[in-house]
Design a protein around this motif. Structure first.
Motif, PDB file in Angstrom:
ATOM      1  N   SER A  54       0.778  -0.867  -0.267  1.00 30.00           N
ATOM      2  CA  SER A  54       0.504   0.193   0.159  1.00 30.00           C
ATOM      3  C   SER A  54       0.772   1.364   0.390  1.00 30.00           C
ATOM      4  O   SER A  54       2.001   1.158  -0.021  1.00 30.00           O
ATOM      5  N   PRO A  55      -0.308   2.750   0.113  1.00 33.09           N
ATOM      6  CA  PRO A  55       1.184   4.019  -0.520  1.00 33.09           C
ATOM      7  C   PRO A  55       1.852   3.409   1.224  1.00 33.09           C
ATOM      8  O   PRO A  55       1.134   3.378   2.108  1.00 33.09           O
ATOM      9  N   GLY A  56       3.201   4.423   1.271  1.00 33.50           N
ATOM     10  CA  GLY A  56       3.716   4.396   2.068  1.00 33.50           C
ATOM     11  C   GLY A  56       4.984   3.248   2.847  1.00 33.50           C
ATOM     12  O   GLY A  56       5.633   3.873   3.056  1.00 33.50           O
ATOM     13  N   ASP A  57       4.325   1.693   2.266  1.00 30.38           N
ATOM     14  CA  ASP A  57       5.351   1.030   2.762  1.00 30.38           C
ATOM     15  C   ASP A  57       6.438   0.739   1.993  1.00 30.38           C
ATOM     16  O   ASP A  57       7.170   1.943   1.004  1.00 30.38           O
ATOM     17  N   THR A  58       7.741   0.158   2.133  1.00 24.29           N
ATOM     18  CA  THR A  58       9.292   0.184   1.603  1.00 24.29           C
ATOM     19  C   THR A  58       9.150  -0.876   0.841  1.00 24.29           C
ATOM     20  O   THR A  58       8.325  -2.421   1.352  1.00 24.29           O
ATOM     21  N   VAL A  59       9.750  -1.075  -1.027  1.00 22.79           N
ATOM     22  CA  VAL A  59      10.296  -2.774  -1.255  1.00 22.79           C
ATOM     23  C   VAL A  59      11.284  -2.430  -1.128  1.00 22.79           C
ATOM     24  O   VAL A  59      12.225  -1.557  -1.711  1.00 22.79           O
ATOM     25  N   CYS A  60      12.153  -3.032  -0.485  1.00 18.31           N
ATOM     26  CA  CYS A  60      14.065  -3.105  -0.538  1.00 18.31           C
ATOM     27  C   CYS A  60      14.592  -3.976  -2.127  1.00 18.31           C
ATOM     28  O   CYS A  60      13.884  -4.755  -2.420  1.00 18.31           O
ATOM     29  N   LEU A  61      15.357  -3.517  -2.598  1.00 13.07           N
ATOM     30  CA  LEU A  61      16.082  -3.663  -3.945  1.00 13.07           C
ATOM     31  C   LEU A  61      17.202  -3.832  -4.097  1.00 13.07           C
ATOM     32  O   LEU A  61      17.731  -3.342  -3.775  1.00 13.07           O
ATOM     33  N   LEU A  62      17.838  -5.785  -3.988  1.00 13.23           N
ATOM     34  CA  LEU A  62      18.815  -6.238  -3.957  1.00 13.23           C
ATOM     35  C   LEU A  62      19.023  -6.210  -5.162  1.00 13.23           C
ATOM     36  O   LEU A  62      19.573  -8.066  -5.399  1.00 13.23           O
ATOM     37  N   LEU A  63      19.617  -5.419  -5.838  1.00 12.27           N
ATOM     38  CA  LEU A  63      19.894  -5.977  -7.686  1.00 12.27           C
ATOM     39  C   LEU A  63      21.173  -5.134  -7.659  1.00 12.27           C
ATOM     40  O   LEU A  63      20.819  -3.872  -7.566  1.00 12.27           O
ATOM     41  N   PRO A  64      21.886  -5.764  -9.247  1.00 12.39           N
ATOM     42  CA  PRO A  64      23.030  -5.402  -9.270  1.00 12.39           C
ATOM     43  C   PRO A  64      22.001  -3.791 -10.819  1.00 12.39           C
ATOM     44  O   PRO A  64      21.075  -3.949 -10.915  1.00 12.39           O
ATOM     45  N   LEU A 229      19.386   4.560 -22.985  1.00 15.57           N
ATOM     46  CA  LEU A 229      20.212   3.862 -22.049  1.00 15.57           C
ATOM     47  C   LEU A 229      21.138   2.597 -22.354  1.00 15.57           C
ATOM     48  O   LEU A 229      20.324   1.783 -22.770  1.00 15.57           O
ATOM     49  N   VAL A 230      21.752   2.824 -22.095  1.00 18.37           N
ATOM     50  CA  VAL A 230      22.623   1.422 -22.215  1.00 18.37           C
ATOM     51  C   VAL A 230      23.112   0.950 -20.646  1.00 18.37           C
ATOM     52  O   VAL A 230      23.867   1.694 -19.218  1.00 18.37           O
ATOM     53  N   LEU A 231      22.669  -0.523 -20.045  1.00 15.38           N
ATOM     54  CA  LEU A 231      23.021  -0.972 -18.672  1.00 15.38           C
ATOM     55  C   LEU A 231      23.968  -2.406 -18.702  1.00 15.38           C
ATOM     56  O   LEU A 231      24.387  -2.910 -20.133  1.00 15.38           O
ATOM     57  N   LEU A 232      25.741  -1.519 -18.388  1.00  9.21           N
ATOM     58  CA  LEU A 232      26.803  -2.759 -18.104  1.00  9.21           C
ATOM     59  C   LEU A 232      26.916  -2.733 -17.029  1.00  9.21           C
ATOM     60  O   LEU A 232      27.552  -2.280 -16.024  1.00  9.21           O
ATOM     61  N   ALA A 233      27.048  -4.118 -16.661  1.00  8.13           N
ATOM     62  CA  ALA A 233      27.360  -5.019 -15.603  1.00  8.13           C
ATOM     63  C   ALA A 233      28.906  -5.121 -15.228  1.00  8.13           C
ATOM     64  O   ALA A 233      29.027  -4.815 -14.325  1.00  8.13           O
ATOM     65  N   GLU A 234      29.457  -5.597 -16.399  1.00  6.81           N
ATOM     66  CA  GLU A 234      30.825  -6.032 -16.366  1.00  6.81           C
ATOM     67  C   GLU A 234      31.795  -4.471 -16.073  1.00  6.81           C
ATOM     68  O   GLU A 234      31.529  -3.063 -17.005  1.00  6.81           O
ATOM     69  N   ILE A 235      32.194  -3.750 -15.283  1.00  6.49           N
ATOM     70  CA  ILE A 235      33.684  -2.802 -15.354  1.00  6.49           C
ATOM     71  C   ILE A 235      34.459  -3.063 -15.597  1.00  6.49           C
ATOM     72  O   ILE A 235      35.726  -3.217 -14.718  1.00  6.49           O
ATOM     73  N   SER A 236      35.313  -3.201 -16.875  1.00  7.38           N
ATOM     74  CA  SER A 236      36.758  -2.783 -17.235  1.00  7.38           C
ATOM     75  C   SER A 236      36.934  -2.145 -18.139  1.00  7.38           C
ATOM     76  O   SER A 236      35.844  -1.712 -19.023  1.00  7.38           O
ATOM     77  N   PRO A 237      38.199  -1.560 -18.666  1.00 10.06           N
ATOM     78  CA  PRO A 237      38.035  -1.357 -19.470  1.00 10.06           C
ATOM     79  C   PRO A 237      38.223  -1.443 -21.580  1.00 10.06           C
ATOM     80  O   PRO A 237      37.299  -0.634 -21.796  1.00 10.06           O
ATOM     81  N   LYS A 238      38.059  -2.955 -21.508  1.00 12.31           N
ATOM     82  CA  LYS A 238      37.835  -3.237 -22.514  1.00 12.31           C
ATOM     83  C   LYS A 238      35.833  -3.292 -22.335  1.00 12.31           C
ATOM     84  O   LYS A 238      35.851  -2.915 -23.654  1.00 12.31           O
ATOM     85  N   ALA A 239      35.412  -3.969 -21.723  1.00  7.04           N
ATOM     86  CA  ALA A 239      33.740  -3.605 -21.925  1.00  7.04           C
ATOM     87  C   ALA A 239      33.295  -2.028 -21.615  1.00  7.04           C
ATOM     88  O   ALA A 239      32.333  -2.393 -23.295  1.00  7.04           O
ATOM     89  N   ILE A 240      33.776  -1.394 -21.044  1.00  7.04           N
ATOM     90  CA  ILE A 240      33.324  -0.322 -21.741  1.00  7.04           C
ATOM     91  C   ILE A 240      33.463   0.650 -22.945  1.00  7.04           C
ATOM     92  O   ILE A 240      32.358   1.541 -23.237  1.00  7.04           O
ATOM     93  N   ALA A 241      34.720  -0.065 -22.945  1.00  9.14           N
ATOM     94  CA  ALA A 241      35.188   0.504 -24.787  1.00  9.14           C
ATOM     95  C   ALA A 241      34.326   0.072 -25.781  1.00  9.14           C
ATOM     96  O   ALA A 241      33.426   1.059 -26.530  1.00  9.14           O
ATOM     97  N   LYS A 242      33.496  -1.053 -25.865  1.00 10.52           N
ATOM     98  CA  LYS A 242      33.199  -1.994 -26.747  1.00 10.52           C
ATOM     99  C   LYS A 242      31.905  -1.704 -26.450  1.00 10.52           C
ATOM    100  O   LYS A 242      30.920  -1.363 -27.411  1.00 10.52           O
ATOM    101  N   THR A 243      31.555  -1.185 -25.405  1.00 11.78           N
ATOM    102  CA  THR A 243      30.038  -0.634 -25.524  1.00 11.78           C
ATOM    103  C   THR A 243      29.511   0.335 -25.704  1.00 11.78           C
ATOM    104  O   THR A 243      29.270   0.823 -26.666  1.00 11.78           O
ATOM    105  N   LEU A 244      30.717   1.464 -26.145  1.00 10.55           N
ATOM    106  CA  LEU A 244      30.431   3.482 -26.273  1.00 10.55           C
ATOM    107  C   LEU A 244      30.618   2.642 -27.742  1.00 10.55           C
ATOM    108  O   LEU A 244      29.787   3.865 -28.783  1.00 10.55           O
ATOM    109  N   ILE A 245      31.721   1.671 -28.049  1.00  8.21           N
ATOM    110  CA  ILE A 245      31.782   1.716 -29.284  1.00  8.21           C
ATOM    111  C   ILE A 245      30.047   1.215 -30.383  1.00  8.21           C
ATOM    112  O   ILE A 245      29.567   1.505 -31.021  1.00  8.21           O
TER     113      ILE A 245
END
Length: 507
Positions: A54-64, A229-245
């Protein structure tokens, strides 16, 4: 963006109607249009309502960083339930304490990233649980696919002043506090960033902040402008660069260490679509700026924001920026001042506390009367200076300053000098007790790989660049420095245990 504040659901509905087939979210798990996203949000909201939320309740998110995080966030706010993102990387005891304190009416988790002890605790807690990646250890959790096949629930009537979620502080100075973030806060902070960087529906956003550290930064700019938007799970130089391109990213937000990695490992690449590279969360030093600009022809735009300002409130811009670590100038819709201990505004060049006001600045913490401010101004606890041109420079946390025999030492000053040494990878400086001077600086250093630090040479290096009382009286080499979820160094842990028992690097 509209002239008047929109709720998150109003923004989603608007783009689902105007551009239903445009891709809103791109991720490893799949791509989702605005129309598909709205359908998932409505179905999940229906499931949560059926479970009694109901309004005012909370829901916890344990998500990547994955689409389900955004859908959960939007579904909860559409039925006036406060989403509470939790740092699932914390200790089991800390997470259990957060859940106990928040008393959530439901928990949405990725079981593959949640510790076994936490899963056991959640199972005993008895609130409805939804599992994105289900494991046999929690058979009572409802699979995600079951939830989003539930009959839809229309959004409840909302006002911009209604709470959208709890934006938690990092906890670097104590137990995390949940700032009540309203739809209006999100709208004005997003509008401020959109105007600062001239963002449009044609942009593609990549935000690499942790999913529990300013999580709205992952999607609000795209949601309010009708962009992707793009969601990237892995944070590494190659993964970031590949995603940007691959995704033709135009706007990215990350930490200084990420830009350092990209500048070091991806020099031969080009990012033809990238126009905005924001760096927040920590000071970005001159060397990182220069290396990135020389390699890619794009300046890193340092920004500053906090949980209590709902995101960036100071920024360098494409037409006005500094590469010296300055935080920039005030963003639209934020008023910023520097004041002394008595709350009086100080002159340019002097050090004072940053205070903020404006429609995106929070007004209180969840279940608390505490408010670090007065007369409508939020007192940040951050010390800074402003130059004659109006650029602000971070000095130190107010409670992090060291007094050596009565003389002020700001740890950041010492850290910036040590970071320039070619054999230093990361550094943190704290104050430790000493009988003669009361307190002296101590440095924790992670060396660069395949290097050996000559301690005598390093001390000489410091003495050539710092006043004698600023030179660390002790230097401890460690394999790695402890971090909090946002990627910042956890100085609270260092202060609590200055001997820091992590092993020294292999020589």
């Amino acid at each position: 963006m509209t002239d008047d504040p929109q709720t998150l659901d109003q923004a989603l509905c608007s783009w689902a109607e105007k551009t239903p087939d445009k891709t809103f979210i791109r991720a490893y798990e799949g791509n989702f249009t605005f129309s598909e996203s709205q359908s998932i949000v409505r179905n999940l909201a229906g499931f949560l309502r059926k479970k009694g939320l109901s309004p005012g309740d909370t829901v916890c998110l344990l998500l990547p960083r994955r689409p389900e995080l955004i859908f959960s966030f939007l579904a909860a706010s559409s039925i006036k339930v406060l989403a509470c993102p939790i740092n699932y990387l914390e200790s089991a005891g800390h997470i259990e304490q957060m859940i106990t304190s928040l008393k959530p009416a439901a928990i949405i988790m990725d079981e593959s990233t949640v510790q076994p002890e936490v899963r056991t605790f959640i199972q005993a807690y008895k609130a409805p649980a939804i599992a994105v990646q289900k494991t046999p250890e929690h058979p009572e959790a409802t699979p995600w696919l079951t939830c989003i096949e539930h009959p839809p629930c229309p959004p409840l009537a909302q006002q911009p002043e209604d709470g959208a979620y709890l934006n938690f502080t990092t906890g670097s100075s104590g137990f995390p506090k949940g700032a009540v973030c309203t739809h209006a806060h999100l709208y004005w902070n997003t509008r401020s960033a959109v105007e600062t960087f001239q963002m449009t529906a044609d942009d593609v956003h990549l935000c690499m902040f942790a999913s529990f550290s300013h999580p709205h930064e992952l999607f609000c700019r795209a949601l309010y402008t009708g962009a992707s938007l793009v969601l990237l799970a892995e944070i590494s130089p190659k993964a970031i660069a590949k995603t940007l391109i691959r995704h033709r990213v135009t706007c990215m937000m990350g930490l200084a260490v990420m830009y350092k990695m990209i500048g070091h490992h991806c020099k031969k690449l080009t990012f033809p679509c990238l126009r905005i590279a924001e760096s927040g969360g920590m000071v970005t030093d001159q060397e990182i700026h220069n290396n990135f600009l020389n390699a890619f022809g794009i300046p890193i735009l340092s920004v500053w924001g906090s949980t209590e300002t709902t995101g960036i409130a100071l920024a360098n811009t494409p037409d006005q920026y500094r590469t010296d670590g300055s935080m920039g100038k005030p963003c639209p819709y934020y008023q910023v001042r520097l004041v002394d201990e008595e709350g009086k505004e100080i002159a340019a060049g002097e050090t004072g506390e940053l205070i903020f006001s404006g429609p995106a600045v929070f007004s209180g913490y969840h279940n608390s009367t505490e408010f670090p401010g007065r007369e409508g101004w939020y007192y940040s606890g951050d010390l800074a200076q402003k130059d004659e041109e109006g650029f602000f420079r971070f000095i130190e946390r107010k409670n992090g300053m060291i007094k050596v025999a009565g003389l002020k030492v700001y740890p950041l000053q010492v850290e910036l000098v040590l970071q320039q040494h070619p054999a230093v990878k990361e550094v943190a400086v704290i104050g430790v007790t000493e009988k003669r001077r009361g307190c002296v600086p101590k440095a924790f250093i992670t060396p660069e790989e395949n290097t050996v630090l000559d301690m005598e040479e390093l001390e000489s290096y410091c003495r050539q660049r710092l006043a004698s009382y600023m030179v660390p009286r002790e230097i401890q080499l460690v394999e790695a420095l402890p971090k909090i979820g946002s990627g910042k160094i956890n100085k609270k842990m260092l202060l609590a245990n200055p001997e820091f028992p992590l092993p020294a690097p292999a020589l």
